[in-house]
Design an enzyme around this catalytic site. Structure first.
Site, mmCIF file in Angstrom:
data_model
loop_
_atom_site.group_PDB
_atom_site.id
_atom_site.type_symbol
_atom_site.label_atom_id
_atom_site.label_comp_id
_atom_site.label_asym_id
_atom_site.label_seq_id
_atom_site.Cartn_x
_atom_site.Cartn_y
_atom_site.Cartn_z
ATOM 1 N N CYS A 30 -12.406 20.279 43.549
ATOM 2 C CA CYS A 30 -13.144 19.978 44.771
ATOM 3 C C CYS A 30 -13.906 18.661 44.678
ATOM 4 O O CYS A 30 -13.981 18.019 43.645
ATOM 5 C CB CYS A 30 -14.117 21.114 45.074
ATOM 6 N N ALA A 87 -16.596 18.313 42.072
ATOM 7 C CA ALA A 87 -16.045 18.017 40.749
ATOM 8 C C ALA A 87 -15.786 16.528 40.599
ATOM 9 O O ALA A 87 -16.039 15.940 39.542
ATOM 10 C CB ALA A 87 -14.760 18.802 40.508
ATOM 11 N N ARG A 143 -16.018 18.070 30.397
ATOM 12 C CA ARG A 143 -15.129 16.920 30.564
ATOM 13 C C ARG A 143 -15.090 15.958 29.375
ATOM 14 O O ARG A 143 -14.449 14.938 29.416
ATOM 15 C CB ARG A 143 -15.448 16.173 31.862
ATOM 16 N N HIS A 146 -15.022 11.350 44.581
ATOM 17 C CA HIS A 146 -15.067 10.021 43.970
ATOM 18 C C HIS A 146 -15.654 9.024 44.971
ATOM 19 O O HIS A 146 -16.513 8.223 44.641
ATOM 20 C CB HIS A 146 -13.665 9.535 43.588
#
Lengths: 460, 548
Positions: free
Chosen positions: B60, B63, B94, B194
């Site tokens: 999503c 994230a 991550r 992003h």
């Protein structure tokens, strides 16, 4: 220092949770649904939820974790997720052909008020559920409870939506598994077999999340409680719920729907909790305990007696989930160890009361907190104020253990950096033996590491 | 050695992949499954909604925003406003490595902060709790920055994280507090996050510190997240050639570096998908051009270094770059030559990310391996077809919801580092200035491109092609390995790496050699099963899956 900003001074917090000792409901629902044979869990929310839950479960088990999502976008969030769920059901049945889809909600679909009962009914009315197939659901809002609550809600959903009372009793006992590992479920089945008691265990993730390497990916592995077995739970003579938080709600639902009486026990972790489990099984099923089990018990007690000097008075900090922490704490007390700090992010007065009761009787000075702000940050601060000899908890504990240079045993969920939990049980006498071995190894390795040369022992 | 490979007709494969879908789904998926032709570059449907229920790799917006872009900066306290899960799952998963200079320096990466919203916060609003949480974080840690990330319910109940952030920022005076509306439902994948992250970092961080950076060749590294120490290796090489890294977006970075980024003279972009917005915005506002580079692969690294030297146009730098390449390459070559006989002719599939499925093809080609199929998880058409396609991309409702910042040249700080003519001349020399030619141009004719690969499609592809290695993420890892095919995780690197630069190439060669030639894959069948195969009673090991 990895957690270099953690201060010794404990300040009351009201808004900020730091390093939580819990996660959210849906992952528990997903895990529970994987314990049903031929079932595809489905996350009704944004894609991220499903992705995160699958990733975490995959890292914990190092196994395929299949689940689908309603892939909410902004439109679905505004107009409701019904269209997405109906489309998902159609796609899933045509492509992945499960026997069951187990839908759980998320904070998103709960906030907009999607009614899973109504949508799944509509799916049936619209003919989107093929003959003989099932869509079950559980409401699992992430803003209530924890992952343990989500597990309990899905298990309750399974019980409510499958159990049928035919009027003819079956000579079997339901064992409702609290949150435990596939290895633990396998051990519960083995013990029941040894006892000669016919059980229906649900959910059952053994042979699902510990599947063998065969060169084929079996989408629906051979394990999991079958629909027939689940339906038959309504005719069982009795239910044993293992865990008051994660399993009891399903037992209550079964009693309500099918009048199956129940009793709630602790998950059989450690000697006395296993004793209670075996006694109860023998009492309910009217069987005597075979020598093999008594001997197993004897081996555990033998080790406890032989190695008592290494265990006595050792100070332990632990964090995790209520249904595991209760019997684990009891076991540590039986081992003559000292649980000093206990933390669980899972809220609930029942757990608080049960733990307090145990501690008041046997270790009143123990620090214990559960619910909001009962997090690993607090636990770490407690550890800085009153140091411990051993830390027990999930993988995230390794950061505290490293900083404080404390031996660490991985126990609980998630374990992201070691294997073993899915293969070797913590429940039963053999599970107890495994725990004692782990505790002793951790403590004695440390003793060996730290011993002065002249104090280094060959025989211990 | 030329690989002698025989592959099924990709157009037949394409039909097989969509056969089992309901009609509408099949029609939609068909547009995302394309037989490549690098000469023509056919259109690929990308960045569109995932079909519900199809089992996607995608995550999503949250994230993409918190997990990918903001996560790696070590001295921001990242508070996730929402129920506990979102912050929990993005906690240390991550592998963004970071290295502080001393134990006194701030590093909040090992911490997880959340407002842990409860039902009452959903019903009555969570802003009050958020402000308390921000205050508590400030009192406990006194960080330079606090970032707030919105999870799904936050947008729905109308909590204004931006107003709350502003209020607290003004109250503190010495702590930059800012928010992100990165609710999980925004956009169609991580990609939306992003973009939201780029906007926020650009608005709230870049340009806050005008201290001129020191150095002759100053650049920012964009779209590099220091997974497995990738940034450390790039930093090592930059140091060696005398390039000054002003800031990184965002691997191994600090707040003050990012705040000073606009004093660099070049932005080099690694992951185009996650950070190209930043490149564009910094060019418009400050006049810093961006250039696409790739540090995955030894040859690609050498090529990228040469491009950077060409950009700065300095003979000394060019010579130094050649010197470093000459120094680093022999070791790389020695190792690859030893490994090549064991990997040449093998095949790979890459379905991951928004740039890795492209970049890692360079490493596979250095290993003599062919990429037979590839696709991105959350990319857009320009990542496949190249940025020339940008004007042709139709902006749909899901993309429209993501804010496009209106950026103008800064009245004081705008300073074009190169003239138009200079930039054109550099482009002539093959530098991807403000450009990216995408994945498909590099892939062979008749290779298969699949965007947003579904689980079903992945299993079918494996059945049909039986690749020697499959590259994807953790959710796919054990599924594929159960089929007897090794899976290389290209998000987490299977906890290895780094894979960038010269050292990284060596690491990757060794890892792939180990994986594709591991004896375990031949041990799957028990001796008695093998005996049965010889007797013709059972079929041999084959990659396949079973739904019932």
């Amino acid at each position: 220092m990895l957690l270099r900003h953690t201060t010794k001074e404990v300040k009351e917090r009201e808004g900020l949770t730091i390093n939580p000792a819990k996660t959210c409901q849906p992952i528990g629902a997903m895990y529970a649904a994987l314990g049903i044979h031929g079932c595809l869990p489905h996350s009704h929310g944004s894609q991220g939820c499903c992705s995160y839950h699958r990733s975490t479960l995959t890292r914990h088990y190092k196994e395929p974790v299949m689940a689908a999502t309603s892939s909410f976008t902004e439109g679905a969030s505004v107009f409701g997720g019904q269209a997405n769920l109906l489309a998902a059901i159609e796609t899933i049945f045509s492509v992945y052909e499960p026997d069951i889809i187990a839908v759980h909600s998320t904070c998103l679909s709960e906030t907009i008020g999607d009614d899973l009962q109504q949508i799944t009914r509509k799916a049936r009315d619209d003919g989107k559920i093929p003959e003989g197939k099932h869509v079950i659901f559980a409401s699992t809002p992430s803003f209530i409870g924890s992952h343990v609550t989500g597990y309990a809600n899905m298990v309750t959903g399974i019980a409510e939506q499958f159990a049928v009372s035919t009027g003819t009793k079956k000579n079997q006992i339901n064992i409702i598994a609290g949150w435990m590992e596939p290895s633990d479920m396998r051990e519960i089945k083995r013990l029941s077999k040894e006892l000669g008691v016919k059980i229906v265990l649900f959910p059952d993730t053994s042979d699902v999340l510990d599947a063998p390497q065969t060169g084929k990916h079996v989408f629906y592995p051979k394990g999991g409680t079958t629909v027939e077995e689940l339906q038959s739970t309504g005719d069982s003579i009795y239910s044993l719920a293992l865990g008051s938080i994660s399993a009891e709600p399903a037992a209550i639902a079964l009693e309500k729907k099918c009048k199956v009486g129940f009793e709630t026990l602790d998950i059989p972790i450690g000697l006395t909790a296993t004793d209670r489990f075996i006694m109860k099984m023998s009492e309910v099923a009217k069987v005597s305990v075979p020598d093999e089990i008594t001997e197993e018990r004897g081996r555990l007690v033998d080790v406890m007696a032989d190695m008592e000097q290494y265990l006595y008075g050792k100070r332990v900090a632990l964090f995790g989930d209520p249904d595991q922490l209760l019997p684990l704490t009891e076991f540590l007390l039986d081992l003559n160890m000292k649980p000093v700090h206990i933390v669980s992010g899972t809220p609930g007065q029942r757990f608080e009361k049960d733990m307090r009761q145990l501690l008041d009787a046997r270790s009143p000075e123990t620090n214990f907190k559960n619910g909001l702000q009962a997090d690993m940050f607090l636990l770490h601060q407690w550890m800085k104020n009153e140091p411990v000899d051993l830390l027990i908890g999930n993988t995230y504990g390794k950061y505290m253990a490293r900083d404080e240079d404390v031996p660490f045993i991985r126990f609980g969920f998630p374990i992201l950096d070691r294997i073993g939990h899915s293969y070797f049980p913590n429940v039963g006498y053999s599970g107890g033996l495994r725990l004692v071995e782990k505790i002793l190894s951790a403590l004695m390795d440390r003793q060996d590491r730290d011993a002065l040369e002249e104090k280094f022992e060959l025989v211990m | 050695m030329e690989a002698n490979l025989h592959f099924p007709d990709p157009s037949v494969v394409r039909e097989e992949l969509i056969q089992k879908y309901p009609t509408k789904v099949a029609k939609k998926r068909a547009k995302s499954i394309i037989v490549n032709d690098p000469e023509i570059i056919p259109e690929v449907q990308a960045n569109v909604r995932t079909v519900p229920g199809i089992i996607t790799q995608r995550g999503c917006s949250y994230a993409g925003c918190k997990g990918v872009v903001l996560g790696p900066t070590r001295d921001i306290v990242n508070i996730v406003h929402g129920p506990i899960g979102c912050s929990f799952y993005a906690w240390l998963t991550r592998r963004n490595q970071t290295r502080t200079e001393s134990l006194m320096d701030a590093n909040y990466i090992p911490y997880c902060f959340s407002t842990d919203m409860q039902e009452e916060n959903i019903v009555f609003g969570g802003e009050k709790k958020l402000k308390i949480a921000i205050q508590e974080a400030y009192d406990l840690f006194h960080p330079k920055s606090i970032a707030i990330f919105s999870t799904c319910p936050v947008g729905l109940i109308g909590d204004d994280v931006h107003a709350a952030s502003k209020e607290m920022r003004e109250k503190f005076g010495d702590c930059n507090v800012f928010g992100f509306s990165c609710e999980g439902y925004r956009g169609v994948s991580q990609s939306a996050g992003h973009h939201i992250a780029n906007n926020g970092v650009f608005k709230h961080m870049v340009g806050r510190n005008n201290t001129p950076s020191v150095g002759k060749f100053k650049l920012n590294l964009l779209g590099e997240y220091n997974i497995g120490g990738d940034a450390f290796e790039i930093e090592r090489i930059f140091d060696k050639v005398g390039i000054t890294l002003v800031s990184s977006f965002s691997g191994n970075s600090t707040v003050s570096q990012i705040e000073n980024a606009h004093t660099a003279d070049l932005n080099v972009i690694l992951c185009h998908r996650s950070i190209n917005y930043m490149g564009d915005m910094m060019e418009t506002k400050y006049g810093i051009p961006w250039m696409k580079v790739n540090f995955v692969g030894a040859d690609s690294t050498a090529k990228s270094l040469r491009k950077i030297a060409e950009y700065f146009g300095d003979e000394g730098l060019k010579a130094k770059v050649e010197e470093v390449i000459a120094e680093e390459m022999p070791r790389v070559k020695a190792i690859i030559e030893e490994i090549l006989p064991r990997t040449t002719g093998k095949t790979a599939m890459l379905f991951v990310g928004g740039s890795r499925a492209h970049h890692y093809q360079d490493l596979f080609s250095e290993l003599g391996m062919t990429t037979v199929a590839a696709g991105y998880e959350f990319a857009h058409r320009d990542d496949y077809e190249g940025r020339d396609v940008l004007p042709k991309i139709k902006v749909d409702a899901d993309s429209k919801n993501i804010e496009e910042l209106k950026v103008l040249p800064d009245p004081e700080l705008y300073n074009p580092r190169k003239t138009e003519a200079e930039l054109e001349a550099l482009k002539e020399k093959g530098l991807e200035i403000n450009g990216y030619s995408g994945m498909m141009k590099q892939m062979t004719k008749k290779s298969l491109i699949v965007d947003d690969l579904s689980h079903y499609e992945s299993e079918k592809l494996i059945e049909i092609y039986k690749p020697d290695i499959f590259c994807a993420g953790i959710k796919e890892k054990y599924v594929v390995q159960k089929m007897g095919i090794p899976l290389k995780q290209l998000h987490s690197y299977d906890y290895g790496g780094p894979y960038t630069g010269f050292e990284g190439a060596v690491n990757f060669y060794k890892d792939i050699d180990r994986m594709v030639n591991n004896p375990v894959w031949k041990l799957i069948k028990a001796p008695w099963q093998k005996a049965a195969i010889t007797n013709g009673k059972s079929k041999g090991l084959e990659a396949s899956y079973v739904t019932q």
